[in-house]
Design an enzyme around this catalytic site. Structure first.
Site, PDB file in Angstrom:
ATOM      1  NE  ARG A  69      -4.243   0.683  -2.456  1.00  0.00           N
ATOM      2  CZ  ARG A  69      -4.814  -0.491  -2.274  1.00  0.00           C
ATOM      3  NH1 ARG A  69      -4.414  -1.542  -2.981  1.00  0.00           N
ATOM      4  NH2 ARG A  69      -5.775  -0.644  -1.392  1.00  0.00           N
ATOM      5  CB  VAL A  71      -9.423  -8.964   8.796  1.00  0.00           C
ATOM      6  CG1 VAL A  71     -10.315  -7.762   8.621  1.00  0.00           C
ATOM      7  CG2 VAL A  71      -8.591  -9.237   7.558  1.00  0.00           C
ATOM      8  CD  GLN A  85     -10.107   0.314  -1.007  1.00  0.00           C
ATOM      9  OE1 GLN A  85     -10.158   0.637   0.172  1.00  0.00           O
ATOM     10  NE2 GLN A  85      -9.204  -0.530  -1.478  1.00  0.00           N
ATOM     11  CB  ALA A 142     -13.931  -4.746   8.122  1.00  0.00           C
ATOM     12  CG  HIS A 153      -6.587   0.804   3.122  1.00  0.00           C
ATOM     13  ND1 HIS A 153      -6.322  -0.409   3.688  1.00  0.00           N
ATOM     14  CD2 HIS A 153      -5.966   1.723   3.921  1.00  0.00           C
ATOM     15  CE1 HIS A 153      -5.580  -0.245   4.771  1.00  0.00           C
ATOM     16  NE2 HIS A 153      -5.354   1.021   4.921  1.00  0.00           N
ATOM     17  CD1 TRP A 196      -2.953  -1.187   0.211  1.00  0.00           C
ATOM     18  CD2 TRP A 196      -2.185  -2.160   2.075  1.00  0.00           C
ATOM     19  NE1 TRP A 196      -3.749  -2.274   0.478  1.00  0.00           N
ATOM     20  CE2 TRP A 196      -3.311  -2.887   1.617  1.00  0.00           C
ATOM     21  CE3 TRP A 196      -1.538  -2.574   3.230  1.00  0.00           C
ATOM     22  CZ2 TRP A 196      -3.800  -4.009   2.263  1.00  0.00           C
ATOM     23  CZ3 TRP A 196      -2.021  -3.692   3.877  1.00  0.00           C
ATOM     24  CH2 TRP A 196      -3.137  -4.415   3.403  1.00  0.00           C
TER      25      TRP A 196
HETATM   26  C1  FA5 Z   1      -7.595  -3.292   0.846  1.00  0.00           C
HETATM   27  O1  FA5 Z   1      -7.439  -2.142   0.425  1.00  0.00           O
HETATM   28  C2  FA5 Z   1      -8.169  -3.556   2.170  1.00  0.00           C
HETATM   29  N1  FA5 Z   1      -8.258  -2.351   2.943  1.00  0.00           N
HETATM   30  C3  FA5 Z   1      -9.531  -4.199   1.994  1.00  0.00           C
HETATM   31  C4  FA5 Z   1     -10.087  -4.797   3.270  1.00  0.00           C
HETATM   32  C5  FA5 Z   1     -10.950  -4.066   4.032  1.00  0.00           C
HETATM   33  C6  FA5 Z   1      -9.718  -6.078   3.667  1.00  0.00           C
HETATM   34  C7  FA5 Z   1     -11.471  -4.575   5.197  1.00  0.00           C
HETATM   35  C8  FA5 Z   1     -10.222  -6.618   4.830  1.00  0.00           C
HETATM   36  C9  FA5 Z   1     -11.111  -5.870   5.596  1.00  0.00           C
HETATM   37  P1  FA5 Z   1      -6.928  -4.376  -1.431  1.00  0.00           P
HETATM   38  O2  FA5 Z   1      -5.629  -3.702  -1.585  1.00  0.00           O
HETATM   39  O3  FA5 Z   1      -7.015  -5.757  -1.932  1.00  0.00           O
HETATM   40  O4  FA5 Z   1      -7.378  -4.389   0.068  1.00  0.00           O
HETATM   41  O5  FA5 Z   1      -8.046  -3.512  -2.190  1.00  0.00           O
HETATM   42  C10 FA5 Z   1      -9.415  -3.804  -2.056  1.00  0.00           C
HETATM   43  C11 FA5 Z   1     -10.140  -3.618  -3.387  1.00  0.00           C
HETATM   44  O6  FA5 Z   1      -9.865  -2.302  -3.915  1.00  0.00           O
HETATM   45  C12 FA5 Z   1      -9.638  -4.572  -4.470  1.00  0.00           C
HETATM   46  O7  FA5 Z   1     -10.347  -5.792  -4.407  1.00  0.00           O
HETATM   47  C13 FA5 Z   1      -9.946  -3.819  -5.736  1.00  0.00           C
HETATM   48  O8  FA5 Z   1     -11.309  -3.989  -6.087  1.00  0.00           O
HETATM   49  C14 FA5 Z   1      -9.740  -2.376  -5.314  1.00  0.00           C
HETATM   50  N2  FA5 Z   1      -8.389  -1.897  -5.725  1.00  0.00           N
HETATM   51  C15 FA5 Z   1      -7.224  -2.111  -5.081  1.00  0.00           C
HETATM   52  N3  FA5 Z   1      -6.199  -1.529  -5.746  1.00  0.00           N
HETATM   53  C16 FA5 Z   1      -6.734  -0.925  -6.824  1.00  0.00           C
HETATM   54  C17 FA5 Z   1      -6.201  -0.150  -7.896  1.00  0.00           C
HETATM   55  N4  FA5 Z   1      -4.917   0.160  -7.975  1.00  0.00           N
HETATM   56  N5  FA5 Z   1      -7.049   0.301  -8.835  1.00  0.00           N
HETATM   57  C18 FA5 Z   1      -8.368   0.022  -8.744  1.00  0.00           C
HETATM   58  N6  FA5 Z   1      -8.944  -0.692  -7.764  1.00  0.00           N
HETATM   59  C19 FA5 Z   1      -8.140  -1.170  -6.815  1.00  0.00           C
END
Ligand code: FA5
Length: 347
Positions: free
Chosen positions: A204, A261, A218, A315, A177, A162
């Protein structure tokens, strides 16, 4: 006597010359220069008034009177010509720019809501029906909220996943996030039960490709209370997928790791392109990930003001752009924020 007739003769000649020139004038530019030449302060008629002392004293009133008369005549003729030219201009304009009231009007383009505004509203609506209310939290966050309080200390390798954009103020970053909103909501509502959706932009430092942007939405989901189980989470997320994609949608939850989590998972939806067989869009897997999820870690519950011995919670973090891609079969995430009207007007 000869001086008197000389001045008057000169005036008469000037009047004749001016009248002849005026007669030939056709446009307002030429008319204005004529006026400057014959009627301005420095014009010839005016100079006769200055030359009056040259004439014998008894002739001066007659010459002055005559000069005034010439001036008035020229002024009257100027006004007549001016209105004639204005009228001619107007007639020409009416002739050239004639209004055709039978022509169809020009179509006005109507504005519309952005596809992501529509999809976000639908997500809020679906979760609102299950009792979740929207809670806003800031896009500019502290390192403490974005990482530390979510069980990601400075040395933790998960920080690499991240990486973000930093502000010039130490410890203040663009959030990576929506999860920091979890701590904010918990600290506001503890020890009451919570059911909130936390929407908004995240940032990001990321390699951009068809499914990754550096700026994207998100929607975080958070439920905290007594006796909340993994089964509640699974039921809520599956219900969401059905309401979003239709009853026949196929989903799965796989184990995954997020420091905030325990246990953690990711939810996939069957690939819309290959129907689960495996293709280039889903990387041969047959499934597309739409969210991360899990039971809120005891450390995070405690940071939010809840006793993990008494309270539990779940969550999830959804990616609305990916959700739209699946729903509308959009094969490149860069379309959303590229501002191409040909794409945007389809929704
Ligand atoms: C998270 O950001 C965690 N905060 C999610 C979470 C929340 C997990 C609560 C557990 C409990 P992750 O990096 O996988 O996780 O991103 C979550 C979602 O955001 C992904 O499944 C995707 O749909 C979206 N996402 C992530 N990175 C990008 C990106 N660079 N561009 C577009 N969508 C993205």
């Amino acid at each position: 006597m000869s001086e008197k007739s000389g001045l008057i003769q000169e005036l008469e000649a000037l009047q004749a010359k001016a009248e002849l020139e005026l007669k030939n004038i056709q446009d307002s530019a030429a008319l204005q220069s004529w006026r400057a030449e014959y009627l301005s302060r420095s014009a010839e008629v005016m100079s006769f008034f200055k030359r009056l002392p040259e004439a014998p004293i008894e002739d001066r009133p007659r010459i002055g009177q005559f000069a005034n008369q010439v001036k008035t005549i020229l002024e009257t003729q100027f006004e007549k010509k001016e209105s004639a030219i204005k009228q001619a201009d107007l007639d020409a304009n009416l002739q050239n720019e004639r209004l055709d009231v039978t022509l169809p009007g020009r179509e006005t383009t109507r504005g519309r809501l952005h596809i992501q505004t529509l999809v976000l509203r639908e997500i809020y609506r679906i979760f609102a029906e299950m009792g979740f209310q929207v809670y806003r939290s800031p896009e500019v966050e502290t390192d403490e909220n974005n990482f530390e309080l979510l069980n990601i200390p400075a040395y933790h390798p998960a920080r690499d996943l991240w990486d973000t954009f930093y502000t010039t103020k130490p410890g203040v970053i663009m959030r990576t996030h929506t999860s920091p909103g979890q701590v904010r909501a918990m600290r506001e509502f503890a020890p009451e039960p919570i059911r909130v959706t936390l929407p908004g932009m995240c940032y990001r430092y990321e390699q951009i490709d068809a499914s990754h942007e550096i700026q994207f939405n998100q929607v975080e989901l958070l439920a905290v209370g007594k006796n909340i189980t993994f089964g509640d989470m699974k039921g809520t997320l599956e219900e969401f997928a059905k309401r979003m994609y239709g009853e026949s949608v196929r989903t799965r939850i796989r184990p995954s790791y997020f420091p905030f989590v325990e246990p953690g998972g990711e939810m996939d939806v069957e690939c819309f392109v290959c129907g689960g067989k495996g293709c280039s869009v889903c990387g041969g897997k047959g499934w597309l990930e739409i969210l991360g999820c899990g039971m809120v870690h005891p450390v995070v519950l405690r940071n939010g003001g809840y006793d993990p011995e008494v309270y539990s919670g779940f969550a999830a973090g959804l990616g609305p752009e990916r959700i739209s891609m699946l729903r509308y079969r959009i094969d490149d995430i860069r379309n959303f924020w590229g501002n191409d009207v040909r794409f945007l007007e389809q929704f």
